[in-house]
Design a protein around this motif. Structure first.
Motif, mmCIF file in Angstrom:
data_model
loop_
_atom_site.group_PDB
_atom_site.id
_atom_site.type_symbol
_atom_site.label_atom_id
_atom_site.label_comp_id
_atom_site.label_asym_id
_atom_site.label_seq_id
_atom_site.Cartn_x
_atom_site.Cartn_y
_atom_site.Cartn_z
ATOM 1 N N ARG A 54 0.839 -1.192 0.000
ATOM 2 C CA ARG A 54 0.000 0.000 0.000
ATOM 3 C C ARG A 54 0.874 1.241 0.000
ATOM 4 O O ARG A 54 2.025 1.178 0.417
ATOM 5 N N GLY A 55 0.310 2.325 -0.452
ATOM 6 C CA GLY A 55 0.990 3.625 -0.346
ATOM 7 C C GLY A 55 2.390 3.612 -0.917
ATOM 8 O O GLY A 55 2.601 3.268 -2.076
ATOM 9 N N HIS A 56 3.352 3.957 -0.072
ATOM 10 C CA HIS A 56 4.729 4.084 -0.524
ATOM 11 C C HIS A 56 5.275 2.793 -1.085
ATOM 12 O O HIS A 56 6.045 2.789 -2.025
ATOM 13 N N TYR A 57 4.872 1.692 -0.478
ATOM 14 C CA TYR A 57 5.418 0.415 -0.913
ATOM 15 C C TYR A 57 4.933 0.099 -2.325
ATOM 16 O O TYR A 57 5.696 -0.361 -3.170
ATOM 17 N N PHE A 79 10.982 10.319 -1.226
ATOM 18 C CA PHE A 79 11.403 9.689 -2.468
ATOM 19 C C PHE A 79 12.509 10.463 -3.164
ATOM 20 O O PHE A 79 13.098 9.967 -4.108
ATOM 21 N N LEU A 109 4.142 11.779 -0.648
ATOM 22 C CA LEU A 109 4.757 10.872 -1.625
ATOM 23 C C LEU A 109 4.945 11.570 -2.965
ATOM 24 O O LEU A 109 6.038 11.581 -3.538
ATOM 25 N N MET A 151 8.911 -7.454 -2.972
ATOM 26 C CA MET A 151 7.738 -6.763 -2.443
ATOM 27 C C MET A 151 6.512 -7.665 -2.484
ATOM 28 O O MET A 151 5.595 -7.520 -1.678
#
Lengths: 387, 306
Positions: free
Chosen positions: A172-175, B39, B106, B290
Motif C-alpha cells: 500500500r501507499g509508498h510500498y 522519495f 509521496l 515486495m
C-alpha cells in the motif's frame, strides 16, 4: 426532487460558449508560430480564465456541464473536428492534436487506477511503451490486422501489468509506489539492453493499414490534399470517445461507487463487504489496457519507438496530468492534457525544461490547490441532484 | 571459479552493499522520526556527487594539488551542502505536509526528486552526459594469493564502516541520538519531555542527506563516473533495502543493503546472460521481494486503527 424537472435544467448556452471559445483559442494557439505571440496568447489565456473566475462566469459553465453533459460532449467532439478541419493540411499540428487525444486516453486509464481506485501507478509510460512496442513488432513480423494490433497492445499491457498485481495488492501507499517505480526503471533498462527489440536505437513502426487503406498516404479529395494524420486523428478520436464514455459510465455506476469507497477508506470498504482485491485488479488491469491501446496507436502514428520515450520521467508527466486535471475528473484531464502536451511543443524554449517545469507545477498545485485545477465534482446520485 | 575470482566478487558485493546500506539508513532514519518516505532521497545523492565533482574542479582550478586534501574538501563540501539541502527539504516541503494525506507527501517528494534530477541534467555544464569522476584514492593493490586487493576499495570500505559505526555511536551514546530515538518511538511523549521536535527532525534529515552525499562520492570513486540518473537507481534499491530490513530499524537497513548487494552479485555470477541485465535483475528482485515480503523480512505486526 419536485420542481426540478426538465425546465429547471441549466442552460446549454454557457457550456457551448465556453467550448467554442476554447476551440477558437486552441486554433489560435496552434496556428501561431512566432514565440512572442505564443507567450502573449498563453498569458492572455491565463488572464482570461482568472478574470472569468473572478467575475464568477465559470459557475454557469460548470452548471451547464453538470446538467447537460451528453449534449456538451457532442459539442466538444464537433469542436475537435473543427480544430482538425482547420489544420487539415498541417502535419505538425495534426500530429500534436493526435498526441493530445492519445495521451488523454492513457491518462483516462491512469485515472481509473489512481483517481477512482487509488491504486498508484508510476509506470504509466512503461505500459504506453508496451503498447507501442507491440505494434512495432506485430506490424513488422505478422499480418495481424492493425485494428486488432491495437487491441493486442492493450491486452499485452494489461497482461504484463498483471505480473505486478501480486506486489501491488499486497502493498500500500509508498510500498506500492516503489513496485511501480521499480517496474518503470526495469522496463526501460530491459528495452535498452535487449537486442531483439532494437536496443537503445529502438524500432521503426509500420504505419496503420485498414482494409487496404494505408494511413501513411495523404488523402486527396478533388484538388484539396489532406494530411495523412487526419486518418489517425479519426481513429484516435473514436478511441478517445470510447474510452471517455467507458470511464464516465464506470464512474457513475455502482462499480465507480465501489472504487471510490475503496480509495477513500480501504478498511471501511472491506468492512462493508467490498472485495478489495477484486476491484483493485479490475481498476489496475482496465487502466493498463487503455494505456496500452493508446500506446499501440501512438507507436504507429509516430512511426518509431525507442526506450528513451518511455522513461520514468514520462510516467511522472502522465501522473502530473492526472493531478493537474483534478484527480478523478475526466473533463479536467482533457484540459490538463492539452496544457501539458501543447504548451512545451509550441513554446520551444521550455521544451527542454518540461520535466522540471511540470514537476515544479505539480509541487505548487499540491501545496496550494491539492484538488487540482478542475476539482472533481461531487457524485450525483440521481438526475438533477445538486449538493 | 578460482578463489581469486570469488574474492573479487565478494569485494564488489561489499562495495555495492556499503552504498546501498548508506542510502537505506537515510530512508529508515526519515521514516523513524516522521513516518514519511522521502522519495527524493536518491536524487539528493546525485546532487551530492555532482557538488563534490564541482568542488573538485573548483579547487583544482585554484591550484590545490594534494589528492587527500582534495578528497577531504570534496567530502566536507558535499556532505555539508546536502545536510543543508536535506534540512531545507524537510522544513519547506515535508514538515508543512504532515497533516495532508500521505499520498501528497509521496507525490511531492517524487516530484522534488525530478526537480533535483532535471536541475542537474539541465544546469550542470553538459550534465546530460556521464561525467568522469576523479580517482583520488591510491590506485595500488596488495596481492593476496590470486586476489589483488585494490587499495581504493579497501579504503572506501573502511571509511563506510567508520561512518556507520560513528552513526551508531551518535544514535546510541549521545543526547542527540537519544532525542532522535525518542521522537522515533513516540513523538508526543518526546515533546512533553522537552525534546525540540522540529530541531530533531531537521537534524535527522541533515544526517540522512549527508550520508547520501557520502554514498554519492563513494559511487563516483568506485565507478569513476557519475551521471544524473545514479540517484534514482540507488534510491529505489536503497528504499527496497530499507524495507527488506524493516523500515525504522538502522541495523535492518544496513543488513538489507548488504543482502541486496549479495543477491545482485550472486545473480550476476549465476545467471547465464550478460551483466548488461544486472539492473533489470536488481529491479526484478525488488518487485519479487515486495510480492513475497511486503513489509520486510521481519514481518511488521499490522494492526490498524480506524
Amino acid at each position: 426532487m419536485e420542481g426540478r424537472g426538465k425546465g429547471s435544467q441549466a442552460s446549454l448556452l454557457p457550456g457551448v460558449g465556453a467550448l467554442a471559445l476554447a476551440a477558437a483559442y486552441l486554433i489560435a494557439l496552434l496556428a501561431v508560430e512566432k514565440q512572442p505571440l505564443i507567450i502573449g496568447l498563453l498569458v492572455g489565456g491565463i488572464a482570461g480564465v482568472v478574470v472569468a473566475n473572478w467575475f464568477g462566469w465559470l459557475v454557469p459553465v460548470a452548471r451547464s456541464f453538470a446538467d447537460r453533459e451528453d449534449t456538451l460532449a457532442a459539442v466538444a467532439i464537433v469542436c475537435a473536428l473543427a480544430v482538425a478541419a482547420w489544420f487539415h493540411d498541417n502535419h505538425f499540428v495534426l500530429l500534436l492534436v493526435v498526441t493530445v487525444l492519445l495521451y488523454t486516453v492513457a491518462t483516462l486509464g491512469l485515472n481509473i487506477q489512481f483517481g477512482y481506485a487509488g491504486v498508484l501507478n508510476f509506470a504509466g509510460a512503461s505500459f504506453f511503451g508496451i503498447g507501442a512496442y507491440t505494434s512495432a513488432v506485430l506490424n513488422a513480423h505478422t499480418a495481424v490486422p492493425h485494428l486488432l494490433v491495437l487491441l493486442i497492445g492493450g491486452l499485452l499491457a494489461a497482461a504484463i501489468g498483471s505480473l505486478l498485481l501480486l506486489p501491488v495488492l499486497r502493498t500500500r501507499g509508498h510500498y506500492a509506489a516503489l513496485v511501480t517505480i521499480a517496474f518503470a526503471l526495469l522496463l526501460k533498462t530491459f528495452l535498452e539492453v535487449n537486442d531483439v527489440l532494437g536496443g537503445p536505437q529502438g524500432l521503426q513502426v509500420k504505419g496503420m493499414r485498414v482494409l487496404g487503406w494505408s494511413f501513411n498516404d495523404n488523402i486527396e479529395v478533388g484538388s484539396i490534399e489532406l494530411s495523412f494524420y487526419l486518418s489517425y486523428f479519426a481513429v484516435s478520436l473514436l478511441i478517445l470517445i470510447g474510452a471517455f464514455v467507458l470511464v464516465r459510465r464506470l464512474e457513475r455506476s455502482w462499480i465507480g461507487l465501489n472504487l471510490d469507497a475503496l480509495r477513500l477508506d480501504e478498511i471501511a470498504a472491506s468492512c462493508f463487504g467490498l472485495n478489495i482485491a477484486r476491484w483493485k485488479i479490475t481498476a489496475f488491469t482496465l487502466g493498463n489496457f487503455l494505456i496500452g491501446v493508446a500506446g499501440a496507436l501512438f507507436g504507429m502514428v509516430g512511426g518509431f519507438v525507442a526506450p528513451n520515450n518511455y522513461t520514468f520521467a514520462d510516467s511522472l508527466i502522465l501522473v502530473s496530468i492526472v493531478i493537474l486535471g483534478g484527480i478523478g475528473n475526466a473533463w479536467g484531464l482533457v484540459v490538463a492534457t492539452i496544457i501539458v502536451v501543447v504548451v512545451p511543443e509550441k513554446l520551444q524554449t521550455i521544451q527542454e525544461y518540461r520535466f522540471l517545469l511540470y514537476a515544479l507545477l505539480v509541487i505548487a498545485v499540491l501545496l496550494f490547490r491539492p484538488e487540482g485545477l478542475l476539482p472533481r465534482p461531487v457524485r450525483r446520485y440521481f438526475p438533477g441532484f445538486r449538493p | 571459479m578460482t578463489a581469486g575470482l570469488l574474492a573479487q566478487y565478494v569485494m564488489n558485493g561489499l562495495m555495492l552493499g556499503m552504498m546501498y546500506a548508506l542510502v537505506a539508513v537515510g530512508f529508515t532514519l526519515f521514516f523513524g522520526v516522521l513516518d514519511v518516505i522521502k522519495f527524493s532521497h536518491g536524487d539528493v545523492l546525485t546532487v551530492g556527487a555532482f557538488t563534490a565533482l564541482a568542488s573538485f574542479l573548483g579547487l583544482k582550478a585554484v591550484g590545490l594539488a594534494s589528492n587527500p586534501l582534495l578528497l577531504l574538501a570534496m567530502i566536507v563540501v558535499a556532505t555539508m551542502a546536502m545536510a543543508a539541502l536535506g534540512m531545507l527539504i524537510a522544513r519547506a516541503l515535508v514538515l508543512p505536509l504532515r497533516t495532508a494525506p500521505a499520498l501528497n507527501t509521496l507525490l511531492i517528494t517524487l516530484m522534488l526528486g525530478t526537480v533535483l534530477r532535471e536541475s542537474v541534467r539541465l544546469f550542470y555544464p553538459a550534465g546530460a552526459n556521464p561525467k568522469p569522476f576523479p580517482a583520488l584514492l591510491p590506485t595500488g593493490a596488495i596481492p593476496l594469493g590470486q586476489f589483488n586487493l585494490r587499495l581504493d576499495n579497501a579504503i572506501m570500505l573502511t571509511a563506510g564502516v567508520l561512518v556507520i559505526v560513528a552513526l551508531q555511536l551518535l544514535l546510541n551514546r549521545t543526547k542527540l541520538g537519544l532525542a532522535i530515538r525518542a521522537v522515533a518511538q513516540d513523538e508526543e511523549t518526546a515533546r512533553t519531555m522537552g525534546v525540540n521536535f522540529t530541531a530533531v527532525v531537521l537534524i535527522t534529515f541533515a544526517i540522512g542527506s549527508a550520508l547520501a552525499a557520502f554514498a554519492g562520492i563513494m559511487n563516483g570513486l568506485y565507478y569513476n563516473e557519475i551521471n544524473f540518473g545514479i540517484g534514482l537507481l540507488l534510491g529505489v534499491i536503497g528504499f527496497a533495502a530499507a524495507i527488506i530490513g524493516g523500515l525504522g530499524s538502522i541495523y535492518g537497513a544496513i543488513l538489507g543493503g548488504f543482502l541486496f548487494a549479495a543477491l545482485q552479485t550472486i545473480g550476476a555470477v549465476a545467471l547465464p546472460f550478460a551483466s548488461a541485465y544486472k539492473d533489470v535483475f536488481a529491479f526484478a528482485v525488488v518487485i519479487i521481494f515486495m510480492a513475497w515480503r511486503p513489509t520486510g523480512l521481519i514481518q511488521e505486526k499490522i494492526s490498524e486503527r480506524v
